[in-house]
Enzyme design. Structure first.
Site, PDB file in Angstrom:
ATOM      1  N   SER A 146       0.804  -1.221   0.000  1.00 21.33           N
ATOM      2  CA  SER A 146       0.000   0.000   0.000  1.00 21.33           C
ATOM      3  C   SER A 146       0.842   1.278   0.000  1.00 21.33           C
ATOM      4  O   SER A 146       1.584   1.539  -0.924  1.00 21.33           O
ATOM      5  CB  SER A 146      -0.964  -0.046   1.190  1.00 21.33           C
ATOM      6  OG  SER A 146      -1.886   0.992   1.120  1.00 21.33           O
TER       7      SER A 146
ATOM      8  N   ASP B 112      -1.589   1.524  -3.573  1.00 19.64           N
ATOM      9  CA  ASP B 112      -2.338   0.406  -4.163  1.00 19.64           C
ATOM     10  C   ASP B 112      -3.767   0.809  -4.527  1.00 19.64           C
ATOM     11  O   ASP B 112      -4.614  -0.033  -4.799  1.00 19.64           O
ATOM     12  CB  ASP B 112      -2.331  -0.824  -3.244  1.00 19.64           C
ATOM     13  CG  ASP B 112      -3.053  -0.605  -1.922  1.00 19.64           C
ATOM     14  OD1 ASP B 112      -3.231   0.569  -1.530  1.00 19.64           O
ATOM     15  OD2 ASP B 112      -3.430  -1.590  -1.272  1.00 19.64           O
TER      16      ASP B 112
ATOM     17  N   ALA C 289     -10.568   8.894   8.192  1.00 19.49           N
ATOM     18  CA  ALA C 289     -10.096  10.229   7.826  1.00 19.49           C
ATOM     19  C   ALA C 289      -9.015  10.155   6.740  1.00 19.49           C
ATOM     20  O   ALA C 289      -8.875  11.051   5.919  1.00 19.49           O
ATOM     21  CB  ALA C 289      -9.582  10.954   9.062  1.00 19.49           C
ATOM     22  N   ASN C 290      -8.260   9.043   6.698  1.00 19.41           N
ATOM     23  CA  ASN C 290      -7.179   8.905   5.713  1.00 19.41           C
ATOM     24  C   ASN C 290      -7.665   8.687   4.282  1.00 19.41           C
ATOM     25  O   ASN C 290      -6.861   8.596   3.358  1.00 19.41           O
ATOM     26  CB  ASN C 290      -6.236   7.764   6.117  1.00 19.41           C
ATOM     27  CG  ASN C 290      -6.920   6.394   6.109  1.00 19.41           C
ATOM     28  OD1 ASN C 290      -7.895   6.167   5.401  1.00 19.41           O
ATOM     29  ND2 ASN C 290      -6.413   5.473   6.913  1.00 19.41           N
TER      30      ASN C 290
ATOM     31  N   SER D 137      -0.480   1.846  19.607  1.00 13.94           N
ATOM     32  CA  SER D 137      -0.301   1.499  18.198  1.00 13.94           C
ATOM     33  C   SER D 137      -0.527  -0.001  18.032  1.00 13.94           C
ATOM     34  O   SER D 137      -0.265  -0.775  18.949  1.00 13.94           O
ATOM     35  CB  SER D 137       1.131   1.851  17.781  1.00 13.94           C
ATOM     36  OG  SER D 137       1.508   1.085  16.663  1.00 13.94           O
TER      37      SER D 137
ATOM     38  N   THR E 133       1.146  -1.750  15.913  1.00 13.26           N
ATOM     39  CA  THR E 133       2.344  -2.352  15.329  1.00 13.26           C
ATOM     40  C   THR E 133       3.652  -2.106  16.080  1.00 13.26           C
ATOM     41  O   THR E 133       4.598  -2.850  15.930  1.00 13.26           O
ATOM     42  CB  THR E 133       2.534  -1.830  13.883  1.00 13.26           C
ATOM     43  OG1 THR E 133       2.368  -0.395  13.906  1.00 13.26           O
ATOM     44  CG2 THR E 133       1.505  -2.422  12.949  1.00 13.26           C
TER      45      THR E 133
END
EC number: 5.4.2.3
Length: 541
Positions: free
Chosen positions: A64, A278, A371-372, A499, A501
């Protein structure tokens, strides 16, 4: 299962010592050179999943919006949705198994998931334009072949296109034809029908500049261009011929840095948008005459679509329930506008597309966007059937026309997943039909100033949240501290969440002015640092 063949092939795709990976919302993602064994094993897993649900499964090779050196892989479930959570566990187990345990882990998965080895398996594969993607998708094919699965390799496609193909295949063509041509034809036909209805708003309305993030979006849009009606003039930038994927461009860059991408020359008032690497996210933006940059993010896209759909649903006169699904990151102004002005119910869920998608399925019409810029609209089976029936049989001309517009919207929207190409066409159609300029769209409401920060901590698990991640349950005293800080500023709110990750805590704050939003975010970050085991030097304002 031929264990000798499995051993032999697995040895050709060895697992690097000491590497452990976790299958998350984005599948697996890391440096491309560490992924060969993962790709082989996801080929294996796709065959097992296919045999367990007796349907075609998708495997998409992409990372992505990550840098070009990275890569990743995601599995696509039968109706084009994300992989079932119980299988995310299996994916993680399989990816991390040592060479000698592979056979055992596969046998365990088969027992737990009731996989029938006598059934056929079918897998669709797609990949993005990264230099590493072709070789890695070959490793996926090796995995599929070892377990005797059938596969169709679509080669270079956007992530949403692969989701679409999988859904078409498993609905026996009810959703559409499982080919790229089928995708282009379905979307362009619906778009052309919609545009026909628009009040002619002059040439300038139809120009759109698109930043393709030097990724797959550019290839697919240029393939699709011949299908568009002539009034649509799209101009592609960052098409991947010169620069690196996602480098200083793309939806993520524009959203995070609040500035135009490199390689796109903007003139005041021009409508521009950016895809991510992507092509499953999109944001719009423009520059005003004073040179000020205006971002139109996923919240405003959801609002535009909601306004349009709500008007149509009212015209059709059916009691169809519509709702908007957001995460805690949605700007407070968008939530307020939707609830108070538009009178549309808004639901907040945990961060991550799968949570939004799942919630949106509860309504006749569920609009969701992060929002992204990742999002789509879902229509329930009942709502879709009703709308198609009205478009055909309704006697009242106005109601029938409104139903036809809704029907074309259903066909234009990729309901399997957020799709930049589809979302862009939906937005362009709505702006044309409503005669709106990009400035008028941006002015629907004014975003509250906000700030995102992150604080490094020793262990992100010390923070536990509730209420769709809007309130911290642990560590003790943190939420009380945040509540007290929020009281100091007008129109303010703040939340913290670990987070998914890395060992960092993400902080979001908004308030009436940028200065206040920044101050609040900083004060909350200090509270996190002191109460949740911050690492290194304390955060500086």
């Amino acid at each position: 299962m031929d264990s000798e063949a499995l051993k032999k092939y697995s040895a050709l795709h060895p697992k690097p010592a000491g590497l452990t990976l976790q299958y998350g919302t984005a599948g697996f993602r890391t440096k491309a050179e560490q992924l060969d064994h993962v790709m082989f094993r996801m080929g294996l897993l796709a065959v097992l999943r296919s045999k367990s649900v007796l349907s075609t499964i998708g495997v998409m090779v992409t990372a992505s919006h990550n840098p070009e050196e990275d890569n990743g892989v995601k599995l696509v479930d039968p109706l084009g949705e994300m992989l079932h959570p119980s299988w995310e566990e299996y994916a993680t187990q399989l990816a991390n198994a040592e060479e000698g345990e592979l056979q055992t882990v596969i046998t365990e998965i088969c027992q737990k998931a009731g996989v029938n080895h006598h059934k056929d398996a079918s897998v669709f594969i797609g990949r993005d334009t990264r230099p590493s993607s072709e070789k890695l998708s070959q490793s996926v094919i090796d995995g599929i072949s070892v377990l005797g699965g059938q596969y169709h390799d679509y080669g270079l496609v956007t992530t949403p296109q692969l989701h679409y193909m999988v859904c078409c295949q498993n609905t026996q063509g009810q959703y559409g034809k499982a080919t790229l041509q089928g995708y282009y034809e379905k979307l362009s036909k619906a778009f052309t029908e919609l545009i026909k209805q628009s009040p002619s708003s002059g040439e300038s309305q139809r120009h759109l500049k698109i930043d393709c993030a030097n990724g797959i979006g550019a290839l697919k849009l240029s393939e699709m261009e011949s299908y568009f009606p002539e009034e649509v003039l799209i101009h592609l930038y960052n098409d991947g011929t010169k620069e690196k994927l996602n480098h200083l461009c793309g939806a993520d860059f524009v959203k995070v840095h609040q500035k135009p991408p490199r390689g796109l020359d903007m003139k005041p008032g021009e409508r521009c948008c950016s895809f991510d690497g992507d092509a499953d996210r999109i944001v719009y933006y423009y520059e005003d005459t004073t040179g000020h940059f205006h971002l139109i993010d996923g919240d405003k896209i959801a609002t535009l679509i909601s306004i349009f759909l709500k008007e149509l649903l009212a015209k059709v006169g059916q009691t169809l329930k519509m709702a908007v699904v957001q995460t805690a990151y949605a700007n407070g102004s968008s939530t307020r506008y939707l609830e108070e002005t538009l009178k549309v119910p808004v639901h907040c869920v945990k961060t991550g597309v799968k949570h939004l998608h799942h919630k949106a399925q509860e309504f006749d019409v569920g609009v969701y966007f992060e929002a992204n810029g990742h999002g789509t609209v879902l229509f329930s089976k009942a709502a879709e059937t009703k709308i198609r029936q009205l478009a055909k049989e309704e006697k009242d001309a106005e109601k029938r026309e409104a139903a036809k517009v809704l029907q074309n919207m259903i066909d234009l929207i990729n309901q399997t997943v957020g799709d930049a190409i589809s979302d862009m066409l939906v937005i362009e159609a709505i702006l044309a039909l409503k005669g709106l300029t990009v400035q008028q769209w941006a002015a629907i409401y004014t975003d509250l100033p906000n700030r995102l920060l992150k604080v490094q901590v020793a262990d992100r698990r010390v923070i536990d949240t509730t209420d769709a991640e809007r309130r911290a349950v642990t560590p003790q005293g943190l939420q009380e501290k945040i509540d007290a800080l929020v009281k100091k500023y007008r129109l303010s709110r703040a939340f913290v969440r670990p987070s998914g990750t890395e060992d960092v805590v993400r902080i979001y704050a908004e308030a009436d002015t940028q200065e206040n939003a920044d101050a609040l975010a900083h004060e909350v970050s200090l509270a996190v640092y002191h109460l949740a085991g911050g690492k290194g030097a304390p955060p500086q304002p």
